[in-house]
Design a protein around this motif. Structure first.
Motif, PDB file in Angstrom:
ATOM      1  N   GLN A 187      20.254 -24.847 -15.477  1.00  0.00           N
ATOM      2  CA  GLN A 187      20.504 -26.227 -14.972  1.00  0.00           C
ATOM      3  C   GLN A 187      19.401 -26.984 -15.918  1.00  0.00           C
ATOM      4  O   GLN A 187      19.616 -28.084 -16.201  1.00  0.00           O
ATOM      5  N   LEU A 188      18.061 -26.612 -15.904  1.00  0.00           N
ATOM      6  CA  LEU A 188      17.005 -27.316 -16.464  1.00  0.00           C
ATOM      7  C   LEU A 188      17.335 -27.499 -17.762  1.00  0.00           C
ATOM      8  O   LEU A 188      17.107 -28.488 -18.338  1.00  0.00           O
ATOM      9  N   ARG A 189      17.771 -26.471 -18.607  1.00  0.00           N
ATOM     10  CA  ARG A 189      18.170 -26.495 -20.207  1.00  0.00           C
ATOM     11  C   ARG A 189      19.318 -27.598 -20.265  1.00  0.00           C
ATOM     12  O   ARG A 189      19.225 -28.495 -21.142  1.00  0.00           O
ATOM     13  N   ALA A 190      20.233 -27.315 -19.418  1.00  0.00           N
ATOM     14  CA  ALA A 190      21.370 -28.402 -19.463  1.00  0.00           C
ATOM     15  C   ALA A 190      20.986 -29.586 -19.261  1.00  0.00           C
ATOM     16  O   ALA A 190      21.495 -30.808 -20.141  1.00  0.00           O
ATOM     17  N   MET A 200      16.006 -42.202 -13.034  1.00  0.00           N
ATOM     18  CA  MET A 200      16.643 -41.011 -13.155  1.00  0.00           C
ATOM     19  C   MET A 200      15.672 -39.993 -12.283  1.00  0.00           C
ATOM     20  O   MET A 200      14.422 -39.925 -12.647  1.00  0.00           O
ATOM     21  N   THR A 201      16.288 -39.254 -11.622  1.00  0.00           N
ATOM     22  CA  THR A 201      15.760 -38.068 -10.686  1.00  0.00           C
ATOM     23  C   THR A 201      15.562 -36.732 -11.643  1.00  0.00           C
ATOM     24  O   THR A 201      16.480 -36.479 -12.107  1.00  0.00           O
ATOM     25  N   ARG A 202      14.649 -36.128 -11.726  1.00  0.00           N
ATOM     26  CA  ARG A 202      14.633 -34.913 -12.161  1.00  0.00           C
ATOM     27  C   ARG A 202      14.499 -33.655 -11.250  1.00  0.00           C
ATOM     28  O   ARG A 202      14.259 -33.888 -10.212  1.00  0.00           O
ATOM     29  N   SER A 203      15.164 -32.454 -11.614  1.00  0.00           N
ATOM     30  CA  SER A 203      15.146 -31.320 -10.926  1.00  0.00           C
ATOM     31  C   SER A 203      13.736 -30.718 -10.531  1.00  0.00           C
ATOM     32  O   SER A 203      12.980 -30.828 -11.505  1.00  0.00           O
ATOM     33  N   ASN A 204      13.594 -30.172  -9.523  1.00  0.00           N
ATOM     34  CA  ASN A 204      12.393 -29.513  -9.315  1.00  0.00           C
ATOM     35  C   ASN A 204      12.541 -28.076  -9.936  1.00  0.00           C
ATOM     36  O   ASN A 204      13.276 -27.380  -9.670  1.00  0.00           O
ATOM     37  N   PRO A 205      11.509 -27.824 -11.019  1.00  0.00           N
ATOM     38  CA  PRO A 205      11.536 -26.711 -11.934  1.00  0.00           C
ATOM     39  C   PRO A 205      11.478 -25.405 -11.080  1.00  0.00           C
ATOM     40  O   PRO A 205      11.836 -24.242 -11.548  1.00  0.00           O
ATOM     41  N   ILE A 206      10.854 -25.533  -9.793  1.00  0.00           N
ATOM     42  CA  ILE A 206      10.579 -24.451  -9.123  1.00  0.00           C
ATOM     43  C   ILE A 206      12.054 -23.926  -8.489  1.00  0.00           C
ATOM     44  O   ILE A 206      12.240 -22.731  -8.383  1.00  0.00           O
ATOM     45  N   ALA A 266      19.100 -30.966 -22.215  1.00  0.00           N
ATOM     46  CA  ALA A 266      19.985 -31.243 -23.563  1.00  0.00           C
ATOM     47  C   ALA A 266      20.660 -32.566 -23.494  1.00  0.00           C
ATOM     48  O   ALA A 266      20.844 -33.140 -24.150  1.00  0.00           O
ATOM     49  N   ALA A 267      21.231 -32.999 -21.922  1.00  0.00           N
ATOM     50  CA  ALA A 267      21.915 -34.306 -21.718  1.00  0.00           C
ATOM     51  C   ALA A 267      20.717 -35.099 -21.963  1.00  0.00           C
ATOM     52  O   ALA A 267      21.057 -36.337 -22.794  1.00  0.00           O
ATOM     53  N   ARG A 268      19.518 -35.177 -21.707  1.00  0.00           N
ATOM     54  CA  ARG A 268      18.411 -36.240 -22.057  1.00  0.00           C
ATOM     55  C   ARG A 268      18.184 -36.092 -23.586  1.00  0.00           C
ATOM     56  O   ARG A 268      18.173 -37.393 -23.954  1.00  0.00           O
ATOM     57  N   ASN A 269      18.322 -35.123 -24.188  1.00  0.00           N
ATOM     58  CA  ASN A 269      18.158 -35.320 -25.621  1.00  0.00           C
ATOM     59  C   ASN A 269      19.017 -35.886 -26.149  1.00  0.00           C
ATOM     60  O   ASN A 269      19.030 -36.603 -27.391  1.00  0.00           O
ATOM     61  N   ALA A 311      18.960 -39.438 -25.951  1.00  0.00           N
ATOM     62  CA  ALA A 311      17.814 -40.148 -26.569  1.00  0.00           C
ATOM     63  C   ALA A 311      18.450 -40.083 -28.148  1.00  0.00           C
ATOM     64  O   ALA A 311      18.238 -41.305 -28.844  1.00  0.00           O
ATOM     65  N   ALA A 312      19.031 -39.022 -28.515  1.00  0.00           N
ATOM     66  CA  ALA A 312      19.742 -39.225 -29.945  1.00  0.00           C
ATOM     67  C   ALA A 312      20.803 -40.062 -30.245  1.00  0.00           C
ATOM     68  O   ALA A 312      20.753 -41.036 -30.999  1.00  0.00           O
ATOM     69  N   ILE A 313      21.750 -40.603 -29.182  1.00  0.00           N
ATOM     70  CA  ILE A 313      22.465 -41.717 -29.420  1.00  0.00           C
ATOM     71  C   ILE A 313      21.900 -43.124 -29.162  1.00  0.00           C
ATOM     72  O   ILE A 313      22.263 -43.687 -30.249  1.00  0.00           O
ATOM     73  N   ASN A 314      20.886 -43.258 -28.590  1.00  0.00           N
ATOM     74  CA  ASN A 314      20.209 -44.329 -28.574  1.00  0.00           C
ATOM     75  C   ASN A 314      19.597 -44.660 -29.920  1.00  0.00           C
ATOM     76  O   ASN A 314      19.745 -45.790 -30.393  1.00  0.00           O
ATOM     77  N   ALA A 315      18.928 -43.531 -30.251  1.00  0.00           N
ATOM     78  CA  ALA A 315      18.124 -43.881 -31.720  1.00  0.00           C
ATOM     79  C   ALA A 315      19.349 -44.019 -32.890  1.00  0.00           C
ATOM     80  O   ALA A 315      18.878 -44.942 -33.696  1.00  0.00           O
ATOM     81  N   PHE A 316      20.295 -43.376 -32.658  1.00  0.00           N
ATOM     82  CA  PHE A 316      21.456 -43.682 -33.751  1.00  0.00           C
ATOM     83  C   PHE A 316      21.894 -45.078 -33.742  1.00  0.00           C
ATOM     84  O   PHE A 316      22.104 -45.789 -34.734  1.00  0.00           O
ATOM     85  N   LEU A 317      22.161 -45.579 -32.424  1.00  0.00           N
ATOM     86  CA  LEU A 317      22.646 -46.817 -32.147  1.00  0.00           C
ATOM     87  C   LEU A 317      21.669 -47.745 -32.742  1.00  0.00           C
ATOM     88  O   LEU A 317      22.111 -48.987 -33.341  1.00  0.00           O
ATOM     89  N   GLY A 318      20.452 -47.610 -32.545  1.00  0.00           N
ATOM     90  CA  GLY A 318      19.252 -48.353 -33.006  1.00  0.00           C
ATOM     91  C   GLY A 318      19.385 -48.565 -34.666  1.00  0.00           C
ATOM     92  O   GLY A 318      19.338 -49.657 -35.130  1.00  0.00           O
ATOM     93  N   LYS A 319      19.437 -47.369 -35.187  1.00  0.00           N
ATOM     94  CA  LYS A 319      19.487 -47.287 -36.580  1.00  0.00           C
ATOM     95  C   LYS A 319      20.672 -48.061 -37.079  1.00  0.00           C
ATOM     96  O   LYS A 319      20.783 -48.839 -38.105  1.00  0.00           O
ATOM     97  N   LYS A 320      21.892 -47.923 -36.538  1.00  0.00           N
ATOM     98  CA  LYS A 320      22.960 -48.264 -36.904  1.00  0.00           C
ATOM     99  C   LYS A 320      22.937 -49.922 -37.148  1.00  0.00           C
ATOM    100  O   LYS A 320      23.290 -50.589 -37.782  1.00  0.00           O
ATOM    101  N   ALA A 321      22.624 -50.478 -35.770  1.00  0.00           N
ATOM    102  CA  ALA A 321      22.215 -51.828 -35.687  1.00  0.00           C
ATOM    103  C   ALA A 321      21.467 -52.352 -36.836  1.00  0.00           C
ATOM    104  O   ALA A 321      21.577 -53.513 -37.323  1.00  0.00           O
ATOM    105  N   GLU A 322      20.256 -51.646 -37.195  1.00  0.00           N
ATOM    106  CA  GLU A 322      19.127 -52.010 -37.973  1.00  0.00           C
ATOM    107  C   GLU A 322      20.015 -51.999 -39.538  1.00  0.00           C
ATOM    108  O   GLU A 322      19.932 -52.903 -40.415  1.00  0.00           O
TER     109      GLU A 322
END
Length: 89
Positions: free
Chosen positions: A13-16, A1-7, A19-22, A25-36
């Motif tokens: 766009q950086l906030r968006a 994954m490439t990150r945008s240059n903050p400058i 938020a997409a990465r967040n 991460a939440a979906i992956n954590a949710f699916l992990g707990k669901k599998a558990e």
């Protein structure tokens, strides 16, 4: 994954992107707990299918107490999940 240059990247766009990465991460954590949970439920179902490893000729009040304890813990979970009991609205 490439990150945008903050400058050179606009702040919105950086906030968006953050938020997409967040969300990802939440979906992956949710699916992990669901599998558990799914694994725990499958193990409990298997144990129940085997009558909690109790032979009918050996069942005593201790076994009843153990199942009562298990049932009370599961009731707390189902009450919370289905907004019942003390969690009723």
């Amino acid at each position: 994954m490439t990150r945008s240059n903050p400058i050179t990247t606009p702040r919105h766009q950086l906030r968006a992107e953050k938020a997409a990465r967040n969300r990802e991460a939440a979906i992956n954590a949710f699916l992990g707990k669901k599998a558990e949970i799914d694994n725990m439920l499958a193990r409990l179902q298997s144990l129940s299918d085997e009558h909690f490893n109790c032979h009918p000729d050996e069942i005593n009040w201790g076994h009843v107490g153990t199942l009562e304890h298990y049932a009370s813990l599961l009731k707390r979970i189902t009450d919370s999940a289905f907004s019942e009991g003390e969690h009723a609205e």
